[in-house]
Design an enzyme around this catalytic site. Structure first.
Site, PDB file in Angstrom:
ATOM      1  N   GLN C 201      28.381   8.177 -43.911  1.00 28.67           N
ATOM      2  CA  GLN C 201      28.187   9.617 -43.753  1.00 28.67           C
ATOM      3  C   GLN C 201      28.392   9.930 -42.275  1.00 28.67           C
ATOM      4  O   GLN C 201      27.486   9.747 -41.467  1.00 28.67           O
ATOM      5  CB  GLN C 201      26.781  10.014 -44.221  1.00 28.67           C
ATOM      6  CG  GLN C 201      26.460   9.557 -45.649  1.00 28.67           C
ATOM      7  CD  GLN C 201      27.197  10.361 -46.712  1.00 28.67           C
ATOM      8  OE1 GLN C 201      27.172  11.586 -46.700  1.00 28.67           O
ATOM      9  NE2 GLN C 201      27.862   9.673 -47.640  1.00 28.67           N
ATOM     10  N   ARG C 221      22.748  14.753 -43.356  1.00 29.85           N
ATOM     11  CA  ARG C 221      24.003  14.959 -42.652  1.00 29.85           C
ATOM     12  C   ARG C 221      25.157  15.005 -43.648  1.00 29.85           C
ATOM     13  O   ARG C 221      25.077  14.457 -44.751  1.00 29.85           O
ATOM     14  CB  ARG C 221      24.231  13.868 -41.624  1.00 29.85           C
ATOM     15  CG  ARG C 221      24.545  12.525 -42.222  1.00 29.85           C
ATOM     16  CD  ARG C 221      24.349  11.354 -41.243  1.00 29.85           C
ATOM     17  NE  ARG C 221      25.116  11.462 -40.052  1.00 29.85           N
ATOM     18  CZ  ARG C 221      24.594  11.773 -38.839  1.00 29.85           C
ATOM     19  NH1 ARG C 221      23.305  11.985 -38.720  1.00 29.85           N
ATOM     20  NH2 ARG C 221      25.361  11.850 -37.782  1.00 29.85           N
ATOM     21  N   ALA C 242      20.803  18.585 -49.443  1.00 26.88           N
ATOM     22  CA  ALA C 242      21.726  17.444 -49.500  1.00 26.88           C
ATOM     23  C   ALA C 242      22.929  17.636 -48.572  1.00 26.88           C
ATOM     24  O   ALA C 242      23.089  18.690 -47.957  1.00 26.88           O
ATOM     25  CB  ALA C 242      22.185  17.230 -50.932  1.00 26.88           C
ATOM     26  N   HIS C 243      23.775  16.626 -48.531  1.00 24.24           N
ATOM     27  CA  HIS C 243      24.916  16.649 -47.603  1.00 24.24           C
ATOM     28  C   HIS C 243      25.909  17.765 -47.938  1.00 24.24           C
ATOM     29  O   HIS C 243      26.154  18.062 -49.081  1.00 24.24           O
ATOM     30  CB  HIS C 243      25.648  15.302 -47.540  1.00 24.24           C
ATOM     31  CG  HIS C 243      25.958  14.652 -48.838  1.00 24.24           C
ATOM     32  ND1 HIS C 243      26.554  13.419 -48.912  1.00 24.24           N
ATOM     33  CD2 HIS C 243      25.740  15.025 -50.114  1.00 24.24           C
ATOM     34  CE1 HIS C 243      26.704  13.085 -50.162  1.00 24.24           C
ATOM     35  NE2 HIS C 243      26.221  14.027 -50.916  1.00 24.24           N
ATOM     36  N   ASN C 244      26.446  18.343 -46.872  1.00 28.16           N
ATOM     37  CA  ASN C 244      27.501  19.360 -46.962  1.00 28.16           C
ATOM     38  C   ASN C 244      27.051  20.670 -47.598  1.00 28.16           C
ATOM     39  O   ASN C 244      27.880  21.512 -47.938  1.00 28.16           O
ATOM     40  CB  ASN C 244      28.725  18.814 -47.729  1.00 28.16           C
ATOM     41  CG  ASN C 244      29.423  17.723 -46.948  1.00 28.16           C
ATOM     42  OD1 ASN C 244      29.096  16.553 -47.088  1.00 28.16           O
ATOM     43  ND2 ASN C 244      30.350  18.104 -46.081  1.00 28.16           N
TER      44      ASN C 244
END
Lengths: 357, 357, 357
Positions: C201, C221, C242-244
Site C-alpha cells: 500500500q 492509506r 478503508a483505502h482510497n
C-alpha cells in the site's frame, strides 16, 4: 526514481511491445494514469482504457488480444495483477528503505529478554522479562511486549501495539498500530447480589506465521489454553476476537467484525465487515459471510454463503430482502384479497339462501 | 508448580473423594484434560466426561450423583464453577507475581501529582499536574493520565490507556490497553454555510468502583456534567459510550456495542455485542438486549428482552425473523390465493349471470 | 472563577434583563441548574424550566416572549445555543490553559524534522525524519508522527495517536487519542494454494483543514494515491475508513461506522452510527443514512435519506419495518384467508354440481 520499460520487462520476465526506452516514475490506476505513469490491466471491465490511456507503460496479460492500435508501451506477463503487485512491493521496499535496526533510546528492554540479530526496537518501546524477539523483528516506537512473549522471525510490530504477557507470534507476522493482543477475555460469574466476579484469564493468544492484524483490532487471551489465529489469516481493522476463539488458516475477515468466545472458524473463509458471530459454534471451511450478517448457528456444510441477521443461505436471503422492501405492497394485496373474499362469501351466502328457497 | 488434591480441597473447603496425594500442575477444560490436569464440572452437558476424563482431579458440585465408577480424584464443593474461578484467580496471582511497584524510568510524573503508597508507574507513562493516584494503583507502561485525573485504590491501568483531563476512576477499576477515557463528546452546531462549529466539551467521565473496561473501548466526556459508569459495570472491547451517557450498576455490555449521547441505561442490564442504542432514551433496569439489536425507543418495563433492528420484544422478533426467512413462500401462497380468488370471482359472476337469467 | 451578568452580556453582545451583578461560577443544563449556574434556553421543549429554574443567569433568544414572571437574570441574544457554545469555548480555554509549548523530555525528534513556532511535543512522542509540524501544532504525549508526515497550523494531536509515513494533515485538525492514520489498506491477492499475497500500500492519507477525528478511529492509506478526508469533516470514535475512500466536505459520521475501499462519499452528508457502506460506490451530496444501515448501492440522488440493511428509502423502510413486526399476524391472516377460500371453493363446487344437475 525512473525506470525504463526494458528494466521492468526484465524484472517481471515479461515480453515488451513498444518502446524499450519508455520511462516511468510513478504507479497509477489505468483510469487515472498520465504520462510517466505505469499501470496494469487485469479486469476486462477496464479494457477500453488501454486505447485511450496516457500511461507510458501498461502491464497486460499475455493472452490479451488488441482490437485497435495502442500508443502505449505494453509489457505482457502471465498475470498482470500479480506482476503489478510485485512492482508495488519493489517500489514500497525502495521508498521504505531497509527498515531501522538496533535499539533506539530511550527504550526499556529487560536484561532477561532475548533479542535476535538485526532487531529494531523503537524509542519508548517496552520489552519485558523473558520476551524473545527472533532475528529481524521490528518493534516500532511506543509498543509494549509483555513478559514471556515470543515473536518469530521478521515479524513487524507497528507503533503503539500492546502484546500482553505470554502471547506467541510466529514468523512474518504484521501487527498494525493500536492492536491489542492478549487482553483479558470477557468472563464474569454472576453473584447472587447481581454483581459479577471476574474469572481470571490465564490462557494466551497464539498467532501463527504470515498473519496480518489490522489497526486497533483486539484479540483476547483464552480463559485457559489459547486463542488461536492460524497461519495466513488476514484481519482488518477494529475486529474483536474473543477468548478461546480459533480462526482457521488463510481466513480473511473485514473490518469491525466480532467473533464471540470459543467459536471455531474454519480455514479459507471470507468474512465481510461488521459481521457478528455468536460464541461456542463452528463455521465450516470455505464459508463466506456477507457484511453485517449475524451468525447464530454452526455452519456444517463447507463453502456455504450466508447473509442477513440472523444469517441464512445467501440466495434465499436476497429474495427475502427484496420482498421485505415490498412488504407494504404485499400487505395491500392481502387486504384487497380479504375484501374480495368477504364479498364473495357474502354473495355466496345470499345465493345459497336464494338457491335453497 | 504442583498441588495435591489435599491442598486444593483444603483451599476450597471441599470434600475429597479419591487419592489425597493426586497431583496437578495445570488447569484445563474437562473435555480436553490430560493426566496432571485439574478441571471442573458444572454444566450437566459435560457430565459424561467425568467417566472418561484423563484429568487427575475434578472439582464437582456436592450434589452430583455418580452413575458409574470414576477413576479420577473428585473434590466436592458447593459451587464447582465458583470454586474453579477461585482457583484460576489463585493461579493467576501466582503466575502474575505481586505486580510491580515504584516509578520506572523514564516516565513523566508532574511534581504536582499526588502518588499514594505501593503505586506502580511504568516506563513511558505520563502523569500530569494534580493527578491523584491512590494506594496500590498500577499504571502500566505507556499510559497517559491527564491533569486533575483521580484514580482510586488498587485500580489497574494496563499499557497504553489514555485518560483525559479531569476524569475520575473509583477503586478496583480495571482498564485494558488502548481504552480512551474522556475524549471529547461528538458535539457540533451546524452553521448556515453547511460547516460545523465545535461545541466545547467541558464535562468529564466518572467511573465508579469495580468497573472493568475492555481494550480499545472509548468513553467520551460529557458536554457539561459527567458521563457516568456506575459500580460493577463490565464493558467489553471496542465499545463506544457517548457523552452524558449513564450506565447503571452491574450492567454488562459485550463488544462493539455503541450507546449514543445522553442515554441512561438501568442497572443489571445485559447487552449483547454490536448493539446500537440511540441517544436521549432510558433503558429500564434488568433489560436484556440481544446482539446486533438497534434500540430506538425507551424501555420502560423492567426485565424486558429485546431483539432485532429496530428492536422489539424478543419472542415476537423470533417469530418475525422465522417468517422473514420464508417470505418467498408466503408471497407464493398469496399469489396462488389471488389466482384462486380470481377464478372464484369469475365463476361466481358467470353463475350469477346464468342464475339471474 | 466568577462572572457577572454584565460581563457575560458584554461578551455576547446581549441585552440584559434583571440584575447586572448576578454572578455565576458554573455552566449547566437548564433542567439541572442551581444557584450560581448559568444556562441557556434554545429548545422550546424546555421553555417551562425558565419559570422554575434556580439558575442565576439564563441566556435566551431575543425573540422569546415570556408568559409569566421570571426570577432569573436573562441575557437576550440572537441565537442562544450558539452564544452558549461560545461561552463553553471560553470556559474551556480558561480551564485548559493556553496549552503547553516546547519539546518535553524525553521525546524523539529527528534532526531532519522541521518544527514550527509555538509547537508542543509531549514526552514519549516520536517525530520521524522529514516530518513537518507547522506553527502552533500540539503533539500530546506518546504520539507517533511518521516519516514525511506534514501537519498544518494549530492542529492538535492528542495523546497516543499514530500517523504513518507520508500522511498529510491540514490546519486546525483535531485527532483524538488512539486514532490510527495511514495504516495499510486491506489488500491481498489470492494465490492458487488458498493463501494470500499482500499488496503493498504505497499511497497515503490526506486530511484537509478543520477536520476532527474521534478516538480509536482508523483511516487506512491508499493502495496508490490518497485516502482523502475533505475540509470540515467530523468523524466520531471507532470509525473505519478503508483505502482510497474519499469523504466530502462537511460530512459528519457517527461512531463505529465503516466505509469500504474506494467508496466516495459526497459533501454535507450525515451518516449515523454503525452504518456499513460497501466498496467502490458513490454517495451523493447531502445523503442522510440512519444508524445501522447497510448501503450496498450507489446513491445518485442528492439529499436522499436511507435506512435498513440493505438500505433503501427511509420512509418506505419504516413501513416495511412496521409490517415486519406484525409478520406473524400477516401470516395468520393469510392462513385464515386460505381456509375461507378453500371453503368457498368447496361450496362453489357443490353448488355447481347441484346447479348443473
Amino acid at each position: 526514481m525512473q525506470f525504463t520499460a526494458q528494466q521492468i520487462a526484465t524484472l517481471l520476465q515479461g515480453r515488451l511491445e513498444g518502446d524499450p526506452a519508455a520511462t516511468v516514475n510513478n504507479l497509477a490506476k489505468i483510469e487515472e494514469a498520465r504520462d510517466g505513469d505505469l499501470c496494469f490491466l487485469s479486469n476486462r471491465k477496464y479494457e477500453e482504457y488501454i486505447y485511450s490511456s496516457a500511461a507510458s507503460i501498461i502491464i497486460v496479460n499475455e493472452t490479451l488480444q488488441l482490437t485497435a492500435p495502442v500508443n502505449t508501451t505494453l509489457i505482457r506477463v502471465k498475470d498482470a495483477y500479480s506482476s503489478f503487485a510485485t512492482l508495488l512491493e519493489h517500489y514500497n521496499n525502495i521508498i521504505s528503505g531497509n527498515g531501522k535496526t538496533g535499539v533506539e533510546q530511550p527504550s526499556y528492554v529487560s536484561p532477561k529478554a532475548r533479542i535476535g540479530a538485526n532487531v529494531y526496537i523503537g524509542a519508548f518501546s517496552y520489552v519485558d522479562d523473558n520476551a524473545v524477539l527472533a532475528d529481524g523483528v521490528q518493534i516500532c516506537p511506543g509498543s509494549f511486549v509483555g513478559r514471556d512473549v515470543r515473536i518469530g522471525k521478521d515479524s513487524k510490530i507497528y507503533a503503539g501495539v500492546r502484546i500482553y504477557q505470554g502471547c506467541i507470534l510466529g514468523n512474518n507476522v504484521i501487527v498494525h498500530s493500536g492492536a491489542i493482543i492478549g487482553g483479558d477475555g470477557f468472563g464474569f460469574a454472576p453473584l447472587s447480589d447481581g454483581s459479577y466476579k471476574k474469572i481470571a484469564q490465564i490462557g494466551n493468544v497464539v498467532i501463527e506465521d504470515d498473519v496480518e492484524i489490522g489497526a486497533n483490532t483486539t484479540i483476547d487471551r483464552a480463559t485457559m489454553g489459547s486463542t488461536i489465529i492460524r497461519h495466513g489469516v488476514k484481519l482488518d481493522n477494529l475486529i474483536q476476537i474473543a477468548h478461546n476463539v480459533e480462526i482457521g488458516a488463510n481466513t480473511v475477515i473485514a473490518a469491525q467484525t466480532g467473533i464471540s468466545g470459543s467459536t471455531r472458524i474454519g480455514k479459507n473463509c471470507v468474512i465481510g465487515g461488521q459481521v457478528g458471530i455468536v460464541g461456542h459454534i463452528q463455521i465450516a471451511d470455505g464459508t463466506r459471510i456477507n457484511a453485517q450478517s449475524g451468525v447464530s448457528k454452526s455452519v456444517t456444510v463447507e463453502n456455504t454463503t450466508l447473509n442477513s441477521s440472523p444469517a441464512f443461505d445467501y440466495k434465499s436471503s436476497l429474495k427475502s430482502q427484496a420482498i421485505f422492501r415490498n412488504l407494504p405492497e404485499l400487505q395491500n394485496r392481502l387486504l384487497k384479497l380479504e375484501e374480495t373474499v368477504q364479498e364473495l362469501t357474502a354473495l355466496l351466502s345470499i345465493q345459497n339462501t336464494e338457491y335453497k328457497k
